[in-house]
Design a protein around this motif. Sequence first.
Motif, mmCIF file in Angstrom:
data_model
loop_
_atom_site.group_PDB
_atom_site.id
_atom_site.type_symbol
_atom_site.label_atom_id
_atom_site.label_comp_id
_atom_site.label_asym_id
_atom_site.label_seq_id
_atom_site.Cartn_x
_atom_site.Cartn_y
_atom_site.Cartn_z
ATOM 1 N N LYS A 66 30.096 42.897 50.026
ATOM 2 C CA LYS A 66 29.950 44.159 50.762
ATOM 3 C C LYS A 66 29.547 43.892 52.213
ATOM 4 O O LYS A 66 30.049 44.544 53.143
ATOM 5 N N LYS A 67 28.642 42.932 52.419
ATOM 6 C CA LYS A 67 28.189 42.589 53.761
ATOM 7 C C LYS A 67 29.350 42.084 54.620
ATOM 8 O O LYS A 67 29.432 42.378 55.822
ATOM 9 N N LEU A 68 30.263 41.342 54.000
ATOM 10 C CA LEU A 68 31.409 40.780 54.718
ATOM 11 C C LEU A 68 32.592 41.754 54.798
ATOM 12 O O LEU A 68 33.616 41.425 55.396
ATOM 13 N N SER A 69 32.435 42.929 54.163
ATOM 14 C CA SER A 69 33.522 43.918 54.089
ATOM 15 C C SER A 69 34.755 43.345 53.392
ATOM 16 O O SER A 69 35.895 43.660 53.749
ATOM 17 N N TYR A 70 34.513 42.514 52.393
ATOM 18 C CA TYR A 70 35.593 41.967 51.566
ATOM 19 C C TYR A 70 35.858 42.948 50.422
ATOM 20 O O TYR A 70 35.434 42.754 49.289
ATOM 21 N N SER A 71 36.566 44.001 50.748
ATOM 22 C CA SER A 71 36.742 45.108 49.800
ATOM 23 C C SER A 71 37.597 44.731 48.589
ATOM 24 O O SER A 71 37.570 45.413 47.569
ATOM 25 N N GLY A 72 38.351 43.638 48.694
ATOM 26 C CA GLY A 72 39.189 43.228 47.582
ATOM 27 C C GLY A 72 38.477 42.384 46.550
ATOM 28 O O GLY A 72 39.083 41.979 45.549
ATOM 29 N N MET A 73 37.184 42.123 46.756
ATOM 30 C CA MET A 73 36.425 41.286 45.828
ATOM 31 C C MET A 73 35.592 42.133 44.876
ATOM 32 O O MET A 73 34.888 43.052 45.298
ATOM 33 N N THR A 74 35.680 41.791 43.596
ATOM 34 C CA THR A 74 34.897 42.463 42.560
ATOM 35 C C THR A 74 34.218 41.407 41.705
ATOM 36 O O THR A 74 34.834 40.378 41.377
ATOM 37 N N PHE A 75 32.965 41.636 41.339
ATOM 38 C CA PHE A 75 32.228 40.695 40.508
ATOM 39 C C PHE A 75 31.700 41.408 39.272
ATOM 40 O O PHE A 75 31.192 42.526 39.368
ATOM 41 N N ILE A 76 31.842 40.750 38.118
ATOM 42 C CA ILE A 76 31.360 41.328 36.872
ATOM 43 C C ILE A 76 30.445 40.345 36.163
ATOM 44 O O ILE A 76 30.687 39.137 36.178
ATOM 45 N N CYS A 77 29.383 40.865 35.577
ATOM 46 C CA CYS A 77 28.483 40.055 34.766
ATOM 47 C C CYS A 77 28.929 40.200 33.312
ATOM 48 O O CYS A 77 28.607 41.193 32.653
ATOM 49 N N ASP A 78 29.703 39.235 32.852
ATOM 50 C CA ASP A 78 30.270 39.330 31.513
ATOM 51 C C ASP A 78 30.824 37.972 31.115
ATOM 52 O O ASP A 78 31.012 37.094 31.956
ATOM 53 N N ASP A 79 31.078 37.825 29.825
ATOM 54 C CA ASP A 79 31.784 36.654 29.339
ATOM 55 C C ASP A 79 33.166 36.608 29.979
ATOM 56 O O ASP A 79 33.821 37.639 30.135
ATOM 57 N N VAL A 80 33.615 35.413 30.349
ATOM 58 C CA VAL A 80 34.891 35.309 31.062
ATOM 59 C C VAL A 80 36.083 35.705 30.189
ATOM 60 O O VAL A 80 37.180 35.939 30.700
ATOM 61 N N THR A 81 35.864 35.795 28.887
ATOM 62 C CA THR A 81 36.959 36.245 28.020
ATOM 63 C C THR A 81 37.160 37.756 28.111
ATOM 64 O O THR A 81 38.184 38.272 27.655
ATOM 65 N N ASN A 82 36.196 38.459 28.721
ATOM 66 C CA ASN A 82 36.262 39.923 28.798
ATOM 67 C C ASN A 82 36.708 40.403 30.171
ATOM 68 O O ASN A 82 36.072 41.259 30.783
ATOM 69 N N THR A 83 37.798 39.852 30.660
ATOM 70 C CA THR A 83 38.333 40.334 31.932
ATOM 71 C C THR A 83 38.936 41.715 31.730
ATOM 72 O O THR A 83 39.314 42.078 30.609
ATOM 73 N N PRO A 84 39.033 42.515 32.788
ATOM 74 C CA PRO A 84 39.531 43.881 32.648
ATOM 75 C C PRO A 84 40.900 43.955 31.960
ATOM 76 O O PRO A 84 41.794 43.163 32.262
ATOM 77 N N GLU A 85 41.018 44.891 31.054
ATOM 78 C CA GLU A 85 42.246 45.063 30.282
ATOM 79 C C GLU A 85 43.435 45.338 31.198
ATOM 80 O O GLU A 85 43.356 46.131 32.128
ATOM 81 N N GLY A 86 44.522 44.627 30.947
ATOM 82 C CA GLY A 86 45.761 44.900 31.665
ATOM 83 C C GLY A 86 45.923 44.171 32.985
ATOM 84 O O GLY A 86 46.992 44.244 33.600
ATOM 85 N N VAL A 105 37.731 28.819 29.978
ATOM 86 C CA VAL A 105 38.484 29.288 31.145
ATOM 87 C C VAL A 105 39.974 28.987 30.974
ATOM 88 O O VAL A 105 40.836 29.845 31.204
ATOM 89 N N ILE A 106 40.280 27.756 30.572
ATOM 90 C CA ILE A 106 41.677 27.353 30.404
ATOM 91 C C ILE A 106 42.367 28.205 29.347
ATOM 92 O O ILE A 106 43.510 28.646 29.537
ATOM 93 N N LYS A 107 41.696 28.440 28.223
ATOM 94 C CA LYS A 107 42.301 29.257 27.172
ATOM 95 C C LYS A 107 42.576 30.671 27.673
ATOM 96 O O LYS A 107 43.650 31.243 27.431
#
Length: 210
Positions: A66-86, A105-107
């Motif tokens: 947010k400080k850098l105005s990098y609006s295309g970056m999103t961060f989630i606190c979650d297991d890496v297997t739970n990336t957003p659906e779709g 990660v590879i899987k």
Amino acid sequence: RFLEYVEDIYDKLPEGALTVFDLCCGKSYLSFAVYYYLTDIKHREVYMLGADLKRDVIAWCDSLAKKLSYSGMTFICDDVTNTPEGEVPDMVISLHACDVATDIVIKKATDLHTGVILSTPCCHKYLNDKVTAESLSFVTEFPQPRNKLCEALTDALRLQRIRARGYKVSALELTDPENTPKNTLLKAIREDGVTEKELQKRKEEYERSL
């Protein structure tokens, strides 16, 4: 150096907006570097997702974006297997995901049919007490050679596994060993037109290596 490897595979990325996942992102130094490179240097529209289990780290990364105005970056606190659906990434990156976290990660990346995978493993612990072949005892009886052997075996198995999922793979030196001993980069580019017969052959080769 990692960005130089991104440059090497740049022509493998599709035209238009890009989706990039940094899985086990930690403090996301790599995420921010790759995002800057693709947006400010290459002038691409980028959606960058960073995922990690450390809530305080994710909060820090989010505030910095947010400080850098990098609006295309999103961060989630979650297991890496739970990336957003779709959401299917064009590229998955990972820097020093510890031990079997690299395998997770590879899987995930291969399950999503990611176009490009760039992963630098870390802390090869899993095989350390599992290599019991008598023919290798002249190596495994000594801790340091055993560790190096297990690193080589682990990354070779990873490459075989990725290859069996339809990728062209290679292992490269990320940086000078004097900077860090954890300097192997696993690079995978998804291949078009690989036949089921060829994939089955690769799968059998991988299974024989286990």
